[in-house]
Write a protein that holds these residues in place. Structure first.
Motif, PDB file in Angstrom:
ATOM      1  N   VAL A  91       8.961   4.463  -4.945  1.00  0.00           N
ATOM      2  CA  VAL A  91       8.346   4.623  -6.265  1.00  0.00           C
ATOM      3  C   VAL A  91       7.844   3.282  -6.798  1.00  0.00           C
ATOM      4  N   VAL A  92       8.615   2.214  -6.593  1.00  0.00           N
ATOM      5  CA  VAL A  92       8.157   0.878  -6.995  1.00  0.00           C
ATOM      6  C   VAL A  92       6.858   0.539  -6.263  1.00  0.00           C
ATOM      7  N   LEU A  93       6.820   0.800  -4.982  1.00  0.00           N
ATOM      8  CA  LEU A  93       5.627   0.519  -4.189  1.00  0.00           C
ATOM      9  C   LEU A  93       4.455   1.376  -4.656  1.00  0.00           C
ATOM     10  N   ASN A  94       4.710   2.636  -4.956  1.00  0.00           N
ATOM     11  CA  ASN A  94       3.648   3.527  -5.433  1.00  0.00           C
ATOM     12  C   ASN A  94       3.077   3.047  -6.764  1.00  0.00           C
ATOM     13  N   VAL A  95       3.956   2.628  -7.678  1.00  0.00           N
ATOM     14  CA  VAL A  95       3.503   2.118  -8.971  1.00  0.00           C
ATOM     15  C   VAL A  95       2.612   0.895  -8.765  1.00  0.00           C
ATOM     16  N   ASP A  96       3.047  -0.006  -7.893  1.00  0.00           N
ATOM     17  CA  ASP A  96       2.258  -1.207  -7.618  1.00  0.00           C
ATOM     18  C   ASP A  96       0.886  -0.842  -7.064  1.00  0.00           C
ATOM     19  N   LYS A 116       0.840  -1.187   0.000  1.00  0.00           N
ATOM     20  CA  LYS A 116       0.000   0.000   0.000  1.00  0.00           C
ATOM     21  C   LYS A 116       0.883   1.248   0.000  1.00  0.00           C
ATOM     22  N   TRP A 117       0.264   2.368  -0.272  1.00  0.00           N
ATOM     23  CA  TRP A 117       0.983   3.626  -0.485  1.00  0.00           C
ATOM     24  C   TRP A 117       1.789   4.041   0.737  1.00  0.00           C
ATOM     25  N   ASN A 118       1.167   3.965   1.896  1.00  0.00           N
ATOM     26  CA  ASN A 118       1.812   4.485   3.109  1.00  0.00           C
ATOM     27  C   ASN A 118       2.249   3.378   4.061  1.00  0.00           C
ATOM     28  N   ASP A 119       2.793   2.297   3.513  1.00  0.00           N
ATOM     29  CA  ASP A 119       3.316   1.267   4.406  1.00  0.00           C
ATOM     30  C   ASP A 119       4.277   1.929   5.390  1.00  0.00           C
ATOM     31  N   PRO A 120       4.059   1.760   6.689  1.00  0.00           N
ATOM     32  CA  PRO A 120       4.866   2.500   7.671  1.00  0.00           C
ATOM     33  C   PRO A 120       6.347   2.166   7.634  1.00  0.00           C
ATOM     34  N   ARG A 121       6.698   1.035   7.018  1.00  0.00           N
ATOM     35  CA  ARG A 121       8.115   0.669   6.993  1.00  0.00           C
ATOM     36  C   ARG A 121       8.823   1.152   5.731  1.00  0.00           C
ATOM     37  N   ILE A 122       8.063   1.801   4.840  1.00  0.00           N
ATOM     38  CA  ILE A 122       8.708   2.426   3.680  1.00  0.00           C
ATOM     39  C   ILE A 122       8.814   3.901   4.013  1.00  0.00           C
ATOM     40  N   GLY A 123       9.967   4.354   4.339  1.00  0.00           N
ATOM     41  CA  GLY A 123      10.102   5.749   4.716  1.00  0.00           C
ATOM     42  C   GLY A 123      11.533   6.110   5.025  1.00  0.00           C
ATOM     43  N   ILE A 124      11.683   7.147   5.754  1.00  0.00           N
ATOM     44  CA  ILE A 124      13.001   7.717   5.988  1.00  0.00           C
ATOM     45  C   ILE A 124      13.890   6.769   6.789  1.00  0.00           C
ATOM     46  N   ASP A 125      13.308   6.058   7.748  1.00  0.00           N
ATOM     47  CA  ASP A 125      14.112   5.236   8.656  1.00  0.00           C
ATOM     48  C   ASP A 125      14.001   3.753   8.327  1.00  0.00           C
ATOM     49  N   SER A 135      10.602   1.762 -12.747  1.00  0.00           N
ATOM     50  CA  SER A 135      10.601   2.336 -11.397  1.00  0.00           C
ATOM     51  C   SER A 135      11.872   1.969 -10.639  1.00  0.00           C
ATOM     52  N   ILE A 136      12.309   0.730 -10.799  1.00  0.00           N
ATOM     53  CA  ILE A 136      13.520   0.266 -10.126  1.00  0.00           C
ATOM     54  C   ILE A 136      14.737   1.058 -10.572  1.00  0.00           C
ATOM     55  N   VAL A 137      14.851   1.329 -11.871  1.00  0.00           N
ATOM     56  CA  VAL A 137      16.075   1.938 -12.413  1.00  0.00           C
ATOM     57  C   VAL A 137      15.973   3.446 -12.584  1.00  0.00           C
ATOM     58  N   HIS A 138      14.827   4.046 -12.307  1.00  0.00           N
ATOM     59  CA  HIS A 138      14.555   5.404 -12.800  1.00  0.00           C
ATOM     60  C   HIS A 138      15.502   6.475 -12.272  1.00  0.00           C
ATOM     61  N   ASP A 139      16.173   6.233 -11.154  1.00  0.00           N
ATOM     62  CA  ASP A 139      17.145   7.206 -10.631  1.00  0.00           C
ATOM     63  C   ASP A 139      18.494   6.563 -10.321  1.00  0.00           C
ATOM     64  N   LYS A 159       4.822   8.900 -13.308  1.00  0.00           N
ATOM     65  CA  LYS A 159       5.001  10.282 -12.872  1.00  0.00           C
ATOM     66  C   LYS A 159       4.315  10.504 -11.528  1.00  0.00           C
ATOM     67  N   LEU A 160       3.089   9.997 -11.374  1.00  0.00           N
ATOM     68  CA  LEU A 160       2.398  10.108 -10.096  1.00  0.00           C
ATOM     69  C   LEU A 160       3.182   9.398  -8.991  1.00  0.00           C
ATOM     70  N   ALA A 161       3.731   8.233  -9.316  1.00  0.00           N
ATOM     71  CA  ALA A 161       4.490   7.474  -8.319  1.00  0.00           C
ATOM     72  C   ALA A 161       5.755   8.220  -7.907  1.00  0.00           C
ATOM     73  N   ASP A 162       6.428   8.832  -8.865  1.00  0.00           N
ATOM     74  CA  ASP A 162       7.678   9.539  -8.592  1.00  0.00           C
ATOM     75  C   ASP A 162       7.438  10.772  -7.717  1.00  0.00           C
ATOM     76  N   LEU A 163       6.308  11.437  -7.927  1.00  0.00           N
ATOM     77  CA  LEU A 163       5.965  12.617  -7.128  1.00  0.00           C
ATOM     78  C   LEU A 163       5.062  12.248  -5.950  1.00  0.00           C
ATOM     79  N   GLY A 164       4.937  10.954  -5.691  1.00  0.00           N
ATOM     80  CA  GLY A 164       3.964  10.471  -4.729  1.00  0.00           C
ATOM     81  C   GLY A 164       4.185  10.913  -3.302  1.00  0.00           C
ATOM     82  N   TYR A 165       5.402  11.321  -2.956  1.00  0.00           N
ATOM     83  CA  TYR A 165       5.635  11.749  -1.578  1.00  0.00           C
ATOM     84  C   TYR A 165       4.737  12.924  -1.220  1.00  0.00           C
TER      85      TYR A 165
END
Length: 287
Positions: free
Chosen positions: A92-97, A27-36, A120-124, A227-233
Motif C-alpha cells: 500500500v505504501v508503494l501504491n500510494v507513492d 512502481k506498482w508491480n515491482d516483482p519483489r513486492i509480493g507474496i514471497d 499507509s504505513i499504519v493503516h492496518d 483507497k485506491l492503494a489499499d484496493l490496489g491488488y
C-alpha cells in the motif's frame, strides 16, 4: 490459524538501506513486492525508500533514526494474517507513492505527502484479521473502547499517535504546532478512508464533482488515493492479483470459522463450505 498465514518477519535495524541499493524500483508491480517477499522487514524497507526518494527527511528536518524506530515498531505490531499483514502494508505504501508520482498535477504539498505515507504505513497495524462487524458482534474490547465507531481503524490511528508520543519514535518533532495538528487530522482522515463503510461516501463525492466538472478538494483526492492503494491488488498483474485475492478469501474463511465456533451468524463471503470466491471478486470490481 491457517497454513497460508506465514508472512511474519523478524525485525532488524536497517543497516542495509543505502544509496548503493539501486535495484529497487518505485512502481506498482515491482516483482519483489509480493507474496514471497524475501526480506525480514518489507514495510521498513519500502517506507524508508519512498521517504528518501521524496526528500521528506530533508524537507522536515526529520530524525531518520527515529523514523526507522517508529516504522520498525509499527511493523512489529502487524499480525501474521493471510492478507492484512506487513507485506500488504508495504504494498500500500508503494501504491500510494506510485499514484502520487503519476499524478503530478494534483500538486500535493509535502505535508500532505507525508500524511499519505504515514497513514499507509499504519493503516492496518495490529489488524486482528476480522472485520469491524465481527468485532461488534463478538463484543470485543475495541468496540467498547471506541464506542462502536470503526474500532479497527480507530485502533490503528491510536497506536500511531501513542507511539509518536515517545521521544524514541517521534520523527515529526520538528513540525510546528499547526503543522502537527494538520498532519494528525490528515492521518485520521486517511486511515478512516480505508474503512469499507466509508467507500460509497468517497465515491459519491468524486462522482458528484466529476458530473459538474469541479476540481475535488485535497481531502477528497487524498482519501481516494489511499483507497485506491489499499484496493490496489485488484489492479495488479493477473498472477499477483490471484495470489492476493486467494489470501484475502482465506482470511475471510478464518473469520467464518471463528463465527461458526462461537455460534454466530456467518458473515457474507466467510463461509468456507460455500465457494463464493468468484462472486466476491466480481463484487469487488463492481464496488
Amino acid at each position: 490459524m491457517s497454513d497460508t498465514a506465514v508472512y511474519h518477519y523478524k525485525l532488524a535495524y536497517p543497516g542495509e538501506y543505502n544509496d548503493a541499493d539501486t535495484q529497487f524500483s518505485l512502481k506498482w508491480n515491482d516483482p519483489r513486492i509480493g507474496i514471497d517477499w524475501p526480506r525480514r522487514n518489507p514495510l521498513m524497507y519500502v517506507s524508508y525508500k519512498v521517504m528518501k526518494h521524496s526528500q521528506l527527511f530533508e524537507l522536515f528536518d526529520m530524525n531518520v533514526h527515529a523514523f526507522v524506530e517508529f516504522v520498525s515498531k509499527i511493523e512489529s505490531l502487524y499480525e501474521n494474517n493471510p492478507f492484512h499483514n506487513n507485506v500488504h502494508a508495504a504494498q500500500v505504501v508503494l501504491n500510494v507513492d506510485h499514484l502520487i508520482n503519476i499524478n503530478k498535477g494534483l500538486n500535493l504539498k509535502p505535508l500532505e505527502k507525508l500524511a499519505l505515507y504515514i497513514a499507509s504505513i499504519v493503516h492496518d497495524a495490529a489488524h486482528p484479521g476480522v472485520s469491524n462487524k465481527y468485532i461488534y458482534d463478538a463484543y470485543d474490547a475495541k468496540t467498547i473502547i471506541y464506542n462502536d465507531e470503526q474500532p479497527s481503524e480507530n485502533h490503528h490511528i491510536a497506536l500511531c499517535f501513542r507511539i509518536l508520543r515517545s521521544p524514541k519514535f517521534n520523527f515529526v518533532k520538528e513540525l510546528s504546532y499547526d503543522e502537527f495538528e494538520k498532519f494528525r487530522q490528515y492521518v485520521i482522515m486517511l486511515v478512516s478512508a480505508t474503512n469499507l463503510k466509508n467507500h460509497f461516501e468517497i465515491v459519491t463525492k468524486l462522482e458528484t464533482l466529476a458530473a459538474v466538472k469541479a476540481k475535488p478538494a485535497k481531502p477528497v483526492i487524498m482519501s481516494a488515493l489511499i483507497k485506491l492503494a489499499d484496493l490496489g491488488y485488484a489492479a495488479m498483474e493477473e498472477d499477483l492479483h490471484q495470489k492476493w485475492a486467494t489470501l484475502l478469501q482465506e482470511e475471510l474463511y478464518i473469520q467464518g470459522d471463528y463465527e461458526r465456533e462461537q455460534s454466530m451468524e456467518i458473515s457474507m463471503f466467510c463461509d468456507r463450505s460455500i465457494n463464493q470466491f468468484a462472486t466476491h471478486q466480481r463484487g469487488l470490481f463492481d464496488y
